[in-house]
Design a protein around this motif. Structure first.
Motif, PDB file in Angstrom:
ATOM      1  N   ARG A 165       1.006  -1.264  -0.012  1.00 59.51           N
ATOM      2  CA  ARG A 165       0.007   0.021   0.113  1.00 59.51           C
ATOM      3  C   ARG A 165       0.684   1.117  -0.110  1.00 59.51           C
ATOM      4  O   ARG A 165       0.312   2.283  -0.482  1.00 59.51           O
ATOM      5  CB  ARG A 165      -0.959   0.005   1.051  1.00 59.51           C
ATOM      6  N   THR A 166       1.966   1.178   0.844  1.00 61.93           N
ATOM      7  CA  THR A 166       2.983   2.380   0.903  1.00 61.93           C
ATOM      8  C   THR A 166       3.475   2.665  -0.517  1.00 61.93           C
ATOM      9  O   THR A 166       3.295   3.920  -1.447  1.00 61.93           O
ATOM     10  CB  THR A 166       4.058   2.059   1.746  1.00 61.93           C
ATOM     11  N   ALA A 168       2.099   1.591  -3.571  1.00 58.81           N
ATOM     12  CA  ALA A 168       1.162   1.995  -4.450  1.00 58.81           C
ATOM     13  C   ALA A 168       0.956   3.526  -4.719  1.00 58.81           C
ATOM     14  O   ALA A 168       0.558   4.036  -5.499  1.00 58.81           O
ATOM     15  CB  ALA A 168      -0.230   1.279  -4.097  1.00 58.81           C
ATOM     16  N   VAL A 169       1.398   4.290  -3.366  1.00 55.45           N
ATOM     17  CA  VAL A 169       1.113   5.543  -3.310  1.00 55.45           C
ATOM     18  C   VAL A 169       2.425   6.198  -3.872  1.00 55.45           C
ATOM     19  O   VAL A 169       2.492   7.030  -4.843  1.00 55.45           O
ATOM     20  CB  VAL A 169       0.673   6.245  -1.930  1.00 55.45           C
ATOM     21  N   GLU A 170       3.650   5.959  -3.404  1.00 55.06           N
ATOM     22  CA  GLU A 170       4.660   6.345  -3.774  1.00 55.06           C
ATOM     23  C   GLU A 170       5.275   6.287  -5.183  1.00 55.06           C
ATOM     24  O   GLU A 170       5.584   7.238  -5.881  1.00 55.06           O
ATOM     25  CB  GLU A 170       5.914   5.710  -2.741  1.00 55.06           C
ATOM     26  N   TRP A 171       5.067   4.913  -5.658  1.00 51.33           N
ATOM     27  CA  TRP A 171       5.303   4.477  -6.940  1.00 51.33           C
ATOM     28  C   TRP A 171       4.530   4.864  -8.017  1.00 51.33           C
ATOM     29  O   TRP A 171       4.696   4.713  -9.286  1.00 51.33           O
ATOM     30  CB  TRP A 171       5.921   3.122  -7.093  1.00 51.33           C
ATOM     31  N   GLY A 172       3.132   5.011  -7.555  1.00 50.61           N
ATOM     32  CA  GLY A 172       2.084   5.607  -8.249  1.00 50.61           C
ATOM     33  C   GLY A 172       2.493   6.805  -8.968  1.00 50.61           C
ATOM     34  O   GLY A 172       2.380   7.155 -10.166  1.00 50.61           O
ATOM     35  N   TYR A 173       2.968   7.677  -7.984  1.00 48.07           N
ATOM     36  CA  TYR A 173       3.309   9.074  -8.452  1.00 48.07           C
ATOM     37  C   TYR A 173       4.379   8.958  -9.148  1.00 48.07           C
ATOM     38  O   TYR A 173       4.737   9.650 -10.334  1.00 48.07           O
ATOM     39  CB  TYR A 173       3.507   9.808  -7.132  1.00 48.07           C
ATOM     40  N   ARG A 178       1.660   0.326 -10.556  1.00 53.11           N
ATOM     41  CA  ARG A 178       0.468  -0.499  -9.880  1.00 53.11           C
ATOM     42  C   ARG A 178       1.045  -1.527  -9.049  1.00 53.11           C
ATOM     43  O   ARG A 178       1.833  -2.566  -9.445  1.00 53.11           O
ATOM     44  CB  ARG A 178      -0.446  -0.889 -10.623  1.00 53.11           C
ATOM     45  N   ASN A 237      -5.060  -0.369  -7.898  1.00 52.01           N
ATOM     46  CA  ASN A 237      -3.697  -0.040  -7.287  1.00 52.01           C
ATOM     47  C   ASN A 237      -3.701   0.076  -5.679  1.00 52.01           C
ATOM     48  O   ASN A 237      -4.706   0.639  -5.159  1.00 52.01           O
ATOM     49  CB  ASN A 237      -3.097   1.826  -7.745  1.00 52.01           C
ATOM     50  N   GLY A 238      -2.966  -0.336  -4.894  1.00 52.08           N
ATOM     51  CA  GLY A 238      -3.095  -0.415  -3.461  1.00 52.08           C
ATOM     52  C   GLY A 238      -4.002  -1.506  -3.073  1.00 52.08           C
ATOM     53  O   GLY A 238      -4.336  -1.486  -1.854  1.00 52.08           O
TER      54      GLY A 238
END
Length: 254
Positions: A165-166, A168-173, A178, A237-238
């Motif tokens: 989940r971490t 998903a946010v960081e590497w999504g940006y 995903r 994602n996440g």
């Protein structure tokens, strides 16, 4: 053509996922510690005409070995778009009987191994300027519930779920990537029942506790993994998807 790296890909769910992605035309790299099993799995993969396949022997606990494995894969198959962190280790042991070595061995494979392979892939994506990648982590329902006798695996899987989940946010940006997870229930032909149930009656008890009345199959896990990594799921994602026949929800089994 996309390339996927599947750790623990020589047997069970890992091999089923490798066969599924290869059948769908992906290039597939499987890795693991047992060279003999890797070569046996390669025979099945090579019998499928679509895509290319390679096997790399390495230990996910060794960061440098993970780096070298990814280098071999990318040299042979090109940029790596996706990763399934499937390598795992577990055994049943009352926590008071657990040794520090037993604790560390499971944490190193499940949590540190997942981090190692994920981190080297992130560095690869950064070098290749690759976007829209996908990572699938294998967890278990005791990552958010509980599981007597599996303290190191439960703690490690909880860490993997949080890492999922971490990132998903960081590497999504950062990468448009995903990062998701699958929580399999009791799955046949994986050896899991043999490790977690010491008697055939225990296996049958577990089966009865699945509302759908059966164990899942490695092929069903493979179908889900392919769907999650596919372009059809570009907005997923996440998330952690439980594929367990409703097993973890059954608080009061019959």
């Amino acid at each position: 053509m996309k390339t996927i790296w599947i750790t623990g890909g020589s047997s069970g769910m890992g091999k089923a996922m490798a066969l599924k992605f290869k059948t769908e035309g992906w290039n597939v790299a499987i890795s693991g510690r047992n060279e003999e099993r890797l070569q046996e799995a390669m025979g099945e993969l090579e019998a499928i005409g679509a895509g290319a396949a390679i096997a790399v022997q390495h230990d996910v606990r060794d960061y440098e070995a993970c780096t070298q494995a990814l280098d071999q894969i990318s040299e042979r198959l090109g940029p790596v778009h996706a990763l399934v962190n499937n390598a795992a280790g577990n055994f049943v042991c009352p926590t008071l009987d657990l040794t520090p070595n037993g604790w560390t061995s499971v944490i190193d494979i499940v949590l540190n191994g997942t981090f190692n392979c994920t981190h080297v892939l992130g560095k690869h994506w950064e070098r290749e300027q690759l976007r829209d990648g996908s990572i699938i982590n294998m967890v278990a329902s005791y990552a958010w519930q509980a599981g007597a006798g599996v303290a190191p695996s439960a703690a490690a899987k909880a860490g993997v779920l949080n890492l999922t989940r971490t990132l998903a946010v960081e590497w999504g940006y950062q990468f448009g990537a995903r990062v998701n997870a699958i929580s399999p229930g009791p799955i046949e032909r994986t050896g899991g029942a043999d490790k977690l149930a010491v008697h055939v009656k225990e296996v049958e008890r577990i089966r009865r506790n699945v509302p759908l009345g059966r164990f899942g199959t490695p092929e069903e896990i493979a179908d889900l993994a392919f769907w999650m990594a596919s372009d059809e799921m570009r907005y997923l994602n996440g998330e952690c998807i439980s594929l367990d026949g409703g097993h973890w929800l059954n608080k009061h089994p019959f």
